[in-house]
Design an enzyme around this catalytic site. Structure first.
Site, PDB file in Angstrom:
ATOM      1  N   TRP A 130       1.063  -1.137  -0.077  1.00 37.54           N
ATOM      2  CA  TRP A 130       0.047  -0.200   0.197  1.00 37.54           C
ATOM      3  C   TRP A 130       0.964   1.351  -0.119  1.00 37.54           C
ATOM      4  CZ3 TRP A 130      -1.851   3.101   4.933  1.00 37.54           C
ATOM      5  CH2 TRP A 130      -2.701   3.743   4.572  1.00 37.54           C
ATOM      6  N   ASP A 211      -0.411  -6.084   8.911  1.00 42.33           N
ATOM      7  CA  ASP A 211      -1.423  -5.192   8.662  1.00 42.33           C
ATOM      8  C   ASP A 211      -2.693  -5.931   8.187  1.00 42.33           C
ATOM      9  OD1 ASP A 211      -3.197  -2.905   8.064  1.00 42.33           O
ATOM     10  OD2 ASP A 211      -1.953  -2.132   6.438  1.00 42.33           O
ATOM     11  N   LYS A 246     -13.297  -1.192   6.279  1.00 42.57           N
ATOM     12  CA  LYS A 246     -13.832  -1.977   5.216  1.00 42.57           C
ATOM     13  C   LYS A 246     -14.861  -3.123   5.766  1.00 42.57           C
ATOM     14  CE  LYS A 246     -10.077   0.016   3.662  1.00 42.57           C
ATOM     15  NZ  LYS A 246      -9.666   0.843   2.563  1.00 42.57           N
TER      16      LYS A 246
HETATM   17  C1  LMR Z   1      -6.992   2.274  -0.510  1.00 39.47           C
HETATM   18  O1  LMR Z   1      -5.804   1.339  -0.440  1.00 39.47           O
HETATM   19  O2  LMR Z   1      -7.523   2.529  -1.281  1.00 39.47           O
HETATM   20  C2  LMR Z   1      -7.618   2.664   1.012  1.00 39.47           C
HETATM   21  O3  LMR Z   1      -6.844   1.869   1.915  1.00 39.47           O
HETATM   22  C3  LMR Z   1      -7.943   4.230   1.441  1.00 39.47           C
HETATM   23  C4  LMR Z   1      -6.488   4.942   1.486  1.00 39.47           C
HETATM   24  O4  LMR Z   1      -6.334   5.253   2.598  1.00 39.47           O
HETATM   25  O5  LMR Z   1      -5.377   4.834   0.542  1.00 39.47           O
END
Ligand code: LMR
Length: 398
Positions: A130, A211, A246
């Site tokens: 992420w 996570d 989520k």
């Molecule tokens: C995402 O990955 O789209 C979500 O977790 C929202 C974010 O805060 O990035």
């Protein structure tokens, strides 16, 4: 003073969300930010959450400060949700859980605790991860190292390369893992991979930091927690950041938790005090509303059953959109195979198309996808699937 500030690039995900909102085209499709949409393209408040809100309105009789660790009942219920109500770790006194502002706040508190304990510890993140993991945890002071994760050519985890790198991680470093529904790839570790990572962690002496932001959206609440439950059984130390954004649809309520497993009850007491001192320094106390709703839901058999049924609906809808998308674009003239999308888990998968094709989808067809080609499968529905698959086939074929 502010004249010395330099311009800064916008966030790749939230920037796209803003661009989507500003787009006036009626047929636009949002496959960007990781937010669930139902088949009519709405992000509704879950019915169980609405019922809990009604109950809370009736029961809540104060808005006084909650305390640094948040709601004690919520923390207990979250531990049981994550680890399973019968997990022996729950009775061990080695577990510390704090309510924290969303998954992000939880990750940050965990990162700061590690930095206090071991300022020279490095954080190992998979490639890709992420995108916000790196600034969020790096700015806590971590130097970031990478381990290979996803192989774009095979559309799967490069397990050999990953394990080879993990076998070189020094003792005391921290390895960030996605509990389930890997963001952005959708390629999840299988139980045998988790077992292998636990073996390496024990041998090398590194600490996993899991996570888990999508528990229940992959294979189900229990199956999605396999890795963290097994690691809590086998490893002396572990961190787990969780989010209710989520699985309870509580995005804007910023509801999460950070759990730290210490080697002994004595250490856990110090970990608890240190974590609270960190939370106090950053945000003082977490917001209450979302956590109180989660407590009401998880603490009531009927509400909990309703919530689990709704969550299962969400999970199955996303899974069915995976199949529709794959089947709708697999017969493209370019001969590209998208079967991985059908097989992966959670909200996301990579399309694996070029940036030019991605830009065309946005500019010509009003279809918004994150620059890494990550699609949010939950943005697909029975009204937009034909337009979406035709548009993707058009940009692939021309
Ligand atoms: C995402 O990955 O789209 C979500 O977790 C929202 C974010 O805060 O990035």
């Amino acid at each position: 003073m502010f004249e010395s500030l330099k311009p800064v690039a916008g966030d790749p995900i939230l920037g796209l969300m803003a661009a989507f909102r500003a787009d006036n085209r009626d047929h636009k499709i949002d496959l960007g930010v990781g937010v669930y949409q139902d088949d009519s393209g709405r992000t509704p408040v879950m019915k169980s959450v609405k019922l809990a809100e009604a109950k809370l309105m009736e029961l809540e009789n104060t808005k006084a400060y909650q305390g640094i660790a948040g709601d004690a009942g919520y923390n207990q219920l979250m531990m049981a949700l994550l680890f399973g109500a019968d997990h022996s770790i729950l009775n061990s006194d080695r577990l510390v859980t704090l309510q924290a502002p969303g998954g992000s706040g939880s990750l940050r508190v965990g990162a700061e605790v590690v930095q206090r304990a071991r300022p020279d510890a490095k954080l190992w993140v998979g490639v890709p991860t992420w995108p916000n993991h790196i600034p969020l945890m790096g700015s806590a002071g971590f130097e970031i190292e990478e381990y290979p994760y996803y192989d774009k050519t095979t559309h799967s985890i490069n397990i050999d390369a990953m394990m080879e790198t993990l076998n070189q991680v020094p003792a005391g470093d921290v390895v960030l893992l996605h509990g389930c529904c890997h963001n952005p790839t959708g390629a999840d570790l299988q139980p045998e991979h988790w077992d292998q990572i636990a073996d390496i962690a024990l041998e090398r002496g590194f600490i996993p930091f899991i996570d888990i932001a999508y528990q229940g959206l992959g294979q189900g609440l229990d199956a999605d927690a396999y890795g963290l439950r097994m690691m809590a059984d086998r490893l002396p130390e572990l961190l787990v950041a969780s989010s209710c954004s989520k699985n309870f649809g509580l995005y804007r309520e910023r509801t999460g938790s950070i759990t730290l497993v210490a080697e002994s009850a004595e250490q856990a007491k110090i970990v608890s005090a240190q974590s609270m001192s960190i939370a106090r320094q950053i945000y003082s106390m977490p917001p209450a509303h979302g956590a109180l709703l989660v407590s009401l839901i998880l603490g009531d058999d009927q509400l909990r059953a309703n919530w689990q049924a709704e969550l299962e609906e969400v999970r199955l809808r996303i899974k069915s959109m995976r199949t529709l998308l794959t089947d709708g674009i697999n017969d493209n003239a370019a001969g590209m195979d998208f079967s991985h999308i059908k097989q992966q888990q959670g909200m996301f998968s990579f399309l694996g198309i070029t940036s030019d094709q991605l830009n065309r989808l946005r500019d010509e067809f009003a279809i918004y996808i994150v620059g890494s080609t990550r699609v949010n499968l939950a943005g697909i529905n029975s009204n937009n699937i034909d337009y979406l698959t035709q548009s993707i086939r058009t940009v692939l074929d021309s």
